[in-house]
Design an enzyme around this catalytic site. Structure first.
Site, PDB file in Angstrom:
ATOM      1  N   SER A   7       0.826  -1.217   0.000  1.00  0.00           N
ATOM      2  CA  SER A   7       0.000   0.000   0.000  1.00  0.00           C
ATOM      3  C   SER A   7       0.853   1.257   0.000  1.00  0.00           C
ATOM      4  O   SER A   7       0.538   2.238  -0.680  1.00  0.00           O
ATOM      5  CB  SER A   7      -0.920   0.009   1.229  1.00  0.00           C
ATOM      6  N   GLU A   8       1.914   1.236   0.769  1.00  0.00           N
ATOM      7  CA  GLU A   8       2.761   2.412   0.902  1.00  0.00           C
ATOM      8  C   GLU A   8       3.718   2.572  -0.281  1.00  0.00           C
ATOM      9  O   GLU A   8       3.983   3.679  -0.733  1.00  0.00           O
ATOM     10  CB  GLU A   8       3.571   2.339   2.204  1.00  0.00           C
ATOM     11  N   GLY A   9       4.223   1.422  -0.779  1.00  0.00           N
ATOM     12  CA  GLY A   9       5.248   1.485  -1.803  1.00  0.00           C
ATOM     13  C   GLY A   9       6.563   1.935  -1.179  1.00  0.00           C
ATOM     14  O   GLY A   9       6.586   2.487  -0.077  1.00  0.00           O
ATOM     15  N   ARG A  16      -6.803   0.553  -0.610  1.00  0.00           N
ATOM     16  CA  ARG A  16      -6.231   0.089   0.664  1.00  0.00           C
ATOM     17  C   ARG A  16      -7.319  -0.367   1.617  1.00  0.00           C
ATOM     18  O   ARG A  16      -7.209  -1.423   2.249  1.00  0.00           O
ATOM     19  CB  ARG A  16      -5.408   1.206   1.300  1.00  0.00           C
TER      20      ARG A  16
END
Length: 261
Positions: free
Chosen positions: A113-115, A240
């Protein structure tokens, strides 16, 4: 002589005297740190009685936290004790519930989700960020102990460091009525990591869980409400939240909460 000895013993066992709160609306938390749930707040000028003191999150250079007669902790920085050191006995057994460690599925969800970004960047809500969604608290992310640009390995270490805070505050804010397995817990860790402990604590979602409502029903109804940034629906947050709901509904994980303290 006997009276004098007994009086001395009583004095040594008694809590410290009342001290004045010096900050405005100072939070008293379930544990000695800013990631713990807020139990109550003290107005400026309130007298609080300190039963013991312990080390915790550093606030403006002072790492001491005071346990009050209300059974919660305030940062000593906001209490007028006349010193930056200890004024009474150290708390014994002050550790709160140990937060469960997130499972691999949770770590994967957050990382995806964050990368990963090796260099500092500005996220969708305008916050300086680095690594796997680490929100910087100081200029140029000076609080990060790893060299920037981050390596992938150091980025994962930073992610693990960051997740502990949210696991801890989430565990502290949920009551024994919130019975979660590791996947449901992971969905909430991801949400809390994304939005912060304050947002989670004040959410209707946590209130409903603490009332003992069905976990997957609550998450399915409440998580989709948290998809906005700067007043707009953000597709990344929609994805997300959907992934968090899917994780929560995935069977086969062990028990997470409540935990015994």
């Amino acid at each position: 002589m006997k009276f004098v000895v007994l009086a001395a013993i009583a004095s040594s066992l008694a809590p410290a005297s009342a001290y004045v709160i010096t900050g405005d609306s100072v939070n008293c938390r379930s544990g000695p740190g800013t990631s713990y749930a807020v139990k109550k707040s003290y107005a400026k000028g309130t007298d609080v009685t300190i039963s013991c003191q312990t080390a915790g999150t550093t606030v403006s250079g002072n790492s001491i936290w005071d346990k009050t007669s209300d059974g919660c902790y305030v940062a000593d920085y906001y209490v007028k004790t006349g010193t930056s050191g200890y004024v009474t006995k150290k708390c014994g057994g002050t550790s709160t519930c140990v937060a469960p460690k997130s499972n691999a599925a949770t770590v994967d969800l957050i990382a995806k989700s964050e990368g990963f970004r090796a260099n500092i960047y500005t996220d969708a809500t305008g916050h300086p960020t680095v690594g796997y969604g680490h929100l910087c608290t100081k200029s140029k992310c000076a609080e990060v102990s790893y060299k920037i640009p981050l390596s992938v390995a150091d980025g994962k270490k930073l992610l693990a460091d960051d997740m502990k805070k949210y696991e801890k505050c989430l565990t502290a804010m949920l009551t024994s009525k919130a019975v979660l397995n590791l996947n449901q817990y992971g969905a909430l860790v991801s949400f809390t990591f994304n939005l912060g402990c304050g947002a989670a604590q004040g959410s209707q979602m946590v209130k409903r869980l603490n009332n003992g409502e069905n976990v997957n029903k609550v998450l399915s109804e409440e998580l989709p409400k948290w998809v906005h940034g700067n007043g707009k629906v953000l597709p990344g947050l929609v994805t997300r939240r959907n992934n968090e709901i899917a994780l929560a509904k995935t069977a086969g994980s062990g028990a997470a909460l409540p935990v015994k303290c």
